[in-house]
Design an enzyme around this catalytic site. Structure first.
Site, PDB file in Angstrom:
ATOM      1  N   ASP A  78     -19.798 -14.628  74.545  1.00 17.33           N
ATOM      2  CA  ASP A  78     -20.335 -14.943  73.224  1.00 17.33           C
ATOM      3  C   ASP A  78     -21.790 -15.401  73.303  1.00 17.33           C
ATOM      4  O   ASP A  78     -22.172 -16.397  72.693  1.00 17.33           O
ATOM      5  CB  ASP A  78     -19.458 -16.001  72.530  1.00 17.33           C
ATOM      6  CG  ASP A  78     -19.770 -16.101  71.031  1.00 17.33           C
ATOM      7  OD1 ASP A  78     -20.345 -15.151  70.473  1.00 17.33           O
ATOM      8  OD2 ASP A  78     -19.432 -17.145  70.431  1.00 17.33           O
ATOM      9  N   HIS A 129     -15.717 -26.268  71.404  1.00 14.39           N
ATOM     10  CA  HIS A 129     -14.844 -25.543  72.324  1.00 14.39           C
ATOM     11  C   HIS A 129     -15.509 -25.414  73.684  1.00 14.39           C
ATOM     12  O   HIS A 129     -16.719 -25.583  73.810  1.00 14.39           O
ATOM     13  CB  HIS A 129     -14.545 -24.141  71.775  1.00 14.39           C
ATOM     14  CG  HIS A 129     -15.762 -23.444  71.235  1.00 14.39           C
ATOM     15  ND1 HIS A 129     -16.141 -23.508  69.912  1.00 14.39           N
ATOM     16  CD2 HIS A 129     -16.723 -22.701  71.844  1.00 14.39           C
ATOM     17  CE1 HIS A 129     -17.259 -22.823  69.721  1.00 14.39           C
ATOM     18  NE2 HIS A 129     -17.640 -22.323  70.883  1.00 14.39           N
ATOM     19  N   GLN A 188     -12.611 -18.874  73.929  1.00 14.85           N
ATOM     20  CA  GLN A 188     -13.283 -20.129  73.533  1.00 14.85           C
ATOM     21  C   GLN A 188     -12.213 -21.080  73.003  1.00 14.85           C
ATOM     22  O   GLN A 188     -11.737 -20.921  71.877  1.00 14.85           O
ATOM     23  CB  GLN A 188     -14.347 -19.851  72.465  1.00 14.85           C
ATOM     24  CG  GLN A 188     -15.576 -19.136  73.015  1.00 14.85           C
ATOM     25  CD  GLN A 188     -16.452 -18.526  71.924  1.00 14.85           C
ATOM     26  OE1 GLN A 188     -15.991 -17.723  71.119  1.00 14.85           O
ATOM     27  NE2 GLN A 188     -17.726 -18.888  71.908  1.00 14.85           N
ATOM     28  N   ARG A 215     -28.688 -28.945  69.307  1.00 14.45           N
ATOM     29  CA  ARG A 215     -28.135 -28.168  68.206  1.00 14.45           C
ATOM     30  C   ARG A 215     -26.617 -28.280  68.317  1.00 14.45           C
ATOM     31  O   ARG A 215     -26.021 -27.779  69.268  1.00 14.45           O
ATOM     32  CB  ARG A 215     -28.570 -26.715  68.328  1.00 14.45           C
ATOM     33  CG  ARG A 215     -27.901 -25.744  67.358  1.00 14.45           C
ATOM     34  CD  ARG A 215     -28.188 -24.327  67.824  1.00 14.45           C
ATOM     35  NE  ARG A 215     -27.672 -23.296  66.950  1.00 14.45           N
ATOM     36  CZ  ARG A 215     -26.429 -22.805  66.995  1.00 14.45           C
ATOM     37  NH1 ARG A 215     -25.532 -23.297  67.823  1.00 14.45           N
ATOM     38  NH2 ARG A 215     -26.079 -21.809  66.197  1.00 14.45           N
ATOM     39  N   ASP A 253     -23.274 -27.193  67.752  1.00 17.89           N
ATOM     40  CA  ASP A 253     -22.735 -25.885  67.406  1.00 17.89           C
ATOM     41  C   ASP A 253     -21.415 -26.014  66.652  1.00 17.89           C
ATOM     42  O   ASP A 253     -20.553 -26.808  67.025  1.00 17.89           O
ATOM     43  CB  ASP A 253     -22.501 -25.108  68.714  1.00 17.89           C
ATOM     44  CG  ASP A 253     -21.984 -23.711  68.458  1.00 17.89           C
ATOM     45  OD1 ASP A 253     -22.686 -22.936  67.797  1.00 17.89           O
ATOM     46  OD2 ASP A 253     -20.860 -23.404  68.902  1.00 17.89           O
ATOM     47  N   GLU A 275     -25.359 -27.171  62.867  1.00 15.10           N
ATOM     48  CA  GLU A 275     -25.169 -25.749  62.574  1.00 15.10           C
ATOM     49  C   GLU A 275     -23.912 -25.634  61.734  1.00 15.10           C
ATOM     50  O   GLU A 275     -22.801 -25.499  62.238  1.00 15.10           O
ATOM     51  CB  GLU A 275     -25.032 -24.927  63.855  1.00 15.10           C
ATOM     52  CG  GLU A 275     -25.069 -23.429  63.594  1.00 15.10           C
ATOM     53  CD  GLU A 275     -23.768 -22.682  63.864  1.00 15.10           C
ATOM     54  OE1 GLU A 275     -23.678 -21.506  63.469  1.00 15.10           O
ATOM     55  OE2 GLU A 275     -22.845 -23.257  64.456  1.00 15.10           O
ATOM     56  N   HIS A 323     -30.005 -15.682  65.969  1.00 12.53           N
ATOM     57  CA  HIS A 323     -29.204 -14.767  66.799  1.00 12.53           C
ATOM     58  C   HIS A 323     -27.922 -14.335  66.098  1.00 12.53           C
ATOM     59  O   HIS A 323     -27.253 -13.423  66.556  1.00 12.53           O
ATOM     60  CB  HIS A 323     -28.863 -15.467  68.104  1.00 12.53           C
ATOM     61  CG  HIS A 323     -27.900 -16.608  67.899  1.00 12.53           C
ATOM     62  ND1 HIS A 323     -28.285 -17.780  67.266  1.00 12.53           N
ATOM     63  CD2 HIS A 323     -26.589 -16.733  68.169  1.00 12.53           C
ATOM     64  CE1 HIS A 323     -27.240 -18.574  67.180  1.00 12.53           C
ATOM     65  NE2 HIS A 323     -26.194 -17.977  67.722  1.00 12.53           N
ATOM     66  N   ARG A 346     -23.895  -8.226  66.459  1.00 12.20           N
ATOM     67  CA  ARG A 346     -25.018  -9.162  66.518  1.00 12.20           C
ATOM     68  C   ARG A 346     -25.993  -8.805  67.641  1.00 12.20           C
ATOM     69  O   ARG A 346     -27.153  -9.204  67.616  1.00 12.20           O
ATOM     70  CB  ARG A 346     -24.512 -10.600  66.707  1.00 12.20           C
ATOM     71  CG  ARG A 346     -23.798 -11.151  65.486  1.00 12.20           C
ATOM     72  CD  ARG A 346     -23.232 -12.530  65.742  1.00 12.20           C
ATOM     73  NE  ARG A 346     -22.232 -12.529  66.809  1.00 12.20           N
ATOM     74  CZ  ARG A 346     -21.664 -13.629  67.316  1.00 12.20           C
ATOM     75  NH1 ARG A 346     -22.014 -14.807  66.853  1.00 12.20           N
ATOM     76  NH2 ARG A 346     -20.764 -13.549  68.280  1.00 12.20           N
TER      77      ARG A 346
END
Ligand code: GLC
Ligand code: GLC
Length: 649
Positions: free
Chosen positions: A152, A195, A265, A295, A297, A339, A403, A528
Site C-alpha cells: 500500500d 494498523h 493491514q 501525519r 494516518d 488525515e 498520492h 492510484r
C-alpha cells in the site's frame, strides 16, 4: 470549575503514586543529568492532568490501570532522556512560538523517497531544489520497513524504527532531518497508527498464537461478531476484499482479523492500553529522529464499537488528544496533521491545538475540482464561507492532489441548500473526471468502484485531470494553454487562501498520468499508481526554459509562491468571501497584520466581468494589482481573462 479542580487533585494524587517508582527506574540518569529530569517533571506537571483525564476516559475500567499509566510515564521519561539536545532547543523555540506554521513563508511539498530520488541520500541531494521552489515542509511518504511487493505504498508498516532497506537507514533519516532543519525545512512523516502490516513483529506473534499480542489486534475466532460489526461498516477497499475482516490461521484454526484497508493491514486494538503505550513509544522515537510534523494516518478508524460505523467515534478523539499530551510532555516541538477524508462536519472535529494542530482540507480540494468541472463557484464559496474558519492556533493544509484518490466528500446537506443533489452530483463528477462526460477535459481513472453502491473515487495527476494530457494528445495550443491555466488557478488558490499550501511534487512541472503501473503485477489493481510516477529529472531540467511546457508551469508556480512569501497578508488563515455577482468567479479577501488583499479567480474558459458595484465596495481601484493579467477598465468594472487569477493589495 469544580470538575477541573477535582481532576487536578486526582492528577496530583496519581502522579504522587506513580512518579517515585519512575524516578527509581531512572536513578542513574537523573544523578547524571538532574536538569534534564527537571525539564521533564516540569512539563509533566503542567500536562499530566490533561493526559490523565484522557487516558482514564478510555482505560480507567481496567484493573491494571495504574500499571499502564506508570508504564506510559516511564516510556515518556526514557524518550526525553534520549532526546538530542538540538531537538530540546527546538522544543523551547516552538513553545515560545506555537504559531510558527502560520507564517506566509510556509510551503509544503510531498513525495515518495524512491520515486522522487531513489533513496534518502538522493533526497538530501535535492535540498537545493526544495529551496529553489521555496519549500519549508517536506512530507516524505511512508519510508518504514514494509513487506516486499504489495505494501500500500508503504502504509503497511512492519517496523516503525527501521527505514525500508532500499531507501536507507534510520540514522540517515535523523541526519536528513538535521540537514532539512538547517535549510529551513521541517520533516514530516506518517504515523500509520491505525494498523500495522501483517509482518510486524506484533502481528507475527499474534499469528503464532501469543495471547498478549493477539490482544494487540481485533481478532475473532469466528464470523459471528465480524458479521454483526459489518452491518454498519463502510467498505474502504472493496475491490480488494469485501467487508472489513480477513481470515488467517492460528494453530490450524481459522480466525478473523479486522482489516479496514487491505487484508495485510491489521487494525490495532486501542481498547488495549498496551497498544496505546507502545505506539506512544514509536511516536516519541520518530520525534527524536527530528520529525517535526506527524501525519496521523487514517485517524477516523482507530476506535471501534459494535452498532456504529466505527468511524470518527469520540474515543478516537480522546486517544489522539492523549497522544498530543504525550508529545507536549516528551517532544513538545512535535505537531500532528490529521488525515481524515470524511464528511466536513467530522473533519473539523480533529482540529484543535489539543488534538491535531493542522489538518488536510479535503473539502477545499474536492470543491476546487468541482468548480473546474462545473465552471461555477457556488459550492466552493459556500464552503469557504461556512467551513473554512478554524480554532485559534490551528491551520488547514490546503492541497490540490496527493498520492491518494479524490473522494467527493462535500456535505450533501450543504449541496441541497444550493439545489444540488449530492448523489447525482458525485456521479456527474466521476463521469466528468473519467473523461466520459461530453466536453470533459479530464483523463482520470476510477478507483475502488463499488458495483453494489455505484460509488467510485478518482485517480489521476493534477495535469491530466486539468486537461493537459488530452490537450497535448488531441487538441491544439489553445487547449494546452487553458489546461495550464487550470493547473495554475487551483494552485494559486491553495497558495493564497490561508493555511499551509501543500504541493504534490511533480505537479509544479505538469507531470502527466503514467499508465505503466498496469504492467506491474504489484500495482495493476490500484489505479492510484497512475499518479505516482517515477520522477523524470530530464523534465525538471526544462523548468528554467520558459518556452517549455515545464518552464511555463514552473514559472507560474514560482510567481505565486513569491507573491505569498513577499506579502505578510498571506500569513494566518483570515478569509472572507466576496459575493462577486458572477457565478464563475470566486472572490475573497485575506487580512493579516493590518493589511488586506483582494483576490478573484475565474473558473470559466471565457472572459468574465466583475461589476463596478463590487469594485467600489472593495475599493479595488485604490489598490495595487499584485498579480494577474487583467486591467481595470475605465468604467470601473473588472475584466478577467479565461481562468484568470488576480490579486490586489
Ligand atoms: C491513508 C493513506 C492511504 C492508505 C490508507 C491506509 O488514507 O493516505 O494511501 O491507503 O491510509 O493506510
Ligand atoms: C483514507 C480515507 C478513505 C480513502 C482512503 C485511501 O483513510 O478515509 O476514504 O479513500 O484512505 O484512498
Amino acid at each position: 470549575m469544580i470538575e477541573t479542580h477535582h481532576i487536578k487533585i486526582e492528577a496530583r494524587r496519581s502522579l504522587a503514586r506513580v512518579l517515585p517508582r519512575v524516578e527509581q527506574t531512572f536513578k542513574r540518569s537523573i544523578a547524571k543529568d538532574p536538569q534534564v529530569w527537571n525539564q521533564f517533571t516540569a512539563r509533566l506537571s503542567v500536562n499530566f492532568p490533561a493526559l490523565l483525564e484522557l487516558y482514564a476516559d478510555v482505560y480507567s475500567d481496567r484493573y491494571d490501570f495504574f500499571y499502564h499509566l506508570e508504564d506510559l510515564i516511564t516510556s515518556m521519561a526514557r524518550a526525553w532522556f534520549a532526546r538530542p539536545q538540538d531537538l530540546r532547543e527546538l522544543d523551547n523555540a516552538r513553545e515560545q512560538n506555537p504559531q510558527w506554521f502560520q507564517s506566509n513563508q510556509m510551503l509544503g511539498g510531498v513525495c515518495y523517497v524512491d520515486l522522487f530520488a531513489n533513496n534518502l541520500d538522493g533526497i538530501r541531494k535535492k535540498i537545493p531544489y526544495f529551496k529553489e521552489l521555496g519549500l519549508t515542509y517536506i512530507h516524505l511518504m511512508p519510508l518504514f520497513k514494509a513487506p516486499e511487493g504489495e505494501n500500500d505504498g508503504g502504509y503497511a508498516v512492519s517496523s516503525y524504527r527501521e527505514v525500508h532497506p532500499p531507501l536507507g537507514t534510520m540514522k540517515q533519516l535523523a541526519s536528513l532531518a538535521r540537514d532539512f532543519r538547517e535549510a529551513g525545512i521541517s520533516l514530516v512523516v506518517d504515523l500509520v497508527f491505525n494498523h500495522t502490516s501483517d509482518e510486524h513483529i506484533w502481528a507475527e506473534r499474534a499469528k503464532a498464537g501469543d495471547e498478549e499480542y493477539m490482544d494487540f489486534y481485533r481478532i475473532f475466532p469466528d464470523r459471528d461478531l465480524p458479521s454483526r460489526y459489518e452491518q454498519n461498516l463502510r467498505e474502504i477497499f472493496p475491490e480488494e476484499h469485501t467487508g472489513a475482516f480477513s481470515p488467517f490461521i492460528i494453530n490450524g484454526k481459522e480466525h478473523w482479523v479486522w482489516t479496514t484497508f487491505h487484508s495485510y493491514q491489521w487494525d490495532l486494538n486501542y481498547a488495549n492500553p498496551a497498544v496505546f503505550n507502545r505506539m506512544a513509544e514509536e511516536m516519541l522515537f520518530l520525534a527524536n529522529q527530528g520529525v517535526e510534523v506527524l501525519r496521523l494516518d487514517a485517524v477516523a478508524f482507530i476506535w471501534k464499537q459494535l452498532g456504529t460505523n466505527c468511524e470518527n467515534l469520540p474515543q478516537a478523539h480522546t486517544l489522539i488528544k492523549a497522544f498530543n499530551a504525550v508529545a507536549r510532555i516528551a517532544s513538545p516541538a512535535l505537531i500532528f496533521k490529521s488525515e481524515a477524508i470524511v464528511h466536513p462536519d467530522d473533519v473539523v472535529k480533529y482540529i484543535s491545538f489539543e488534538e491535531c494542530q493542522v489538518s488536510y482540507n479535503p473539502l477545499l480540494m474536492a470543491l476546487l475540482w468541482n468548480s473546474l468541472a462545473t465552471r461555477k463557484v457556488k459550492l466552493l464559496s459556500q464552503a469557504l464561507t461556512n467551513r473554512f474558519k478554524l480554532p485559534q492556533g490551528t491551520a488547514w493544509v490546503n492541497y490540490v492532489r496527493v498520492h491518494d484518490d479524490i473522494g467527493w466528500t462535500f456535505s450533501d446537506e450543504d449541496a441541497a441548500i444550493l439545489g444540488v443533489n449530492g448523489g447525482d452530483h458525485r456521479r456527474f463528477l466521476n463521469e466528468f473526471y473519467r473523461g466520459r462526460f461530453p466536453g470533459s477535459f479530464a483523463r482520470g481513472l476510477p478507483f475502488q468502484e463499488n458495483p453494489l453502491t455505484g460509488d467510485c473515487r478518482i485517480s489521476g495527476t493534477c495535469a491530466s485531470l486539468a486537461g493537459l494530457e488530452k490537450a497535448l494528445h488531441e487538441e491544439g495550443e489553445k487547449e494546452v494553454e487553458l489546461a495550464i491555466r487550470r493547473i495554475l488557478l487551483i494552485h494559486s488558490i491553495i497558495i493564497t487562501v490561508g493555511g499551509i499550501p501543500l504541493i504534490y511534487l511533480g505537479d509544479e512541472i505538469g507531470t502527466l498520468n503514467d499508465y505503466t503501473y498496469r504492467n506491474d503485477p504489484v500495482h495493476e489493481r490500484d489505479s492510484r499508481w497512475v499518479h505516482r510516477p517515477r520522477t523524470e529529472w530530464k523534465k525538471y531540467e526544462k523548468r528554467k526554459n520558459l518556452h517549455s511546457l515545464e518552464g511555463h508551469i514552473f514559472n507560474g508556480f514560482r510567481t505565486v509562491i513569491e507573491l505569498r512569501k513577499t506579502h505578510e497578508v498571506f500569513a494566518g488563515g483570515e478569509l472572507e468571501i466576496i459575493p462577486t455577482d458572477n457565478e464563475h468567479v470566486l472572490g475573497f479577501t485575506r487580512t493579516h497584520g493590518g493589511k488586506r488583499a483582494v483576490i478573484f479567480a475565474n473558473f470559466s474558459e471565457t472572459p468574465q466581468t466583475i461589476s463596478s458595484r463590487v469594485i467600489e465596495q472593495y475599493s479595488i481601484t485604490s489598490l495595487k494589482r499584485l498579480h494577474g493579467r487583467n486591467h481595470v477598465s475605465p468604467k470601473n468594472s473588472l475584466q478577467l481573462e479565461p481562468l484568470d487569477f488576480v490579486v490586489f493589495g
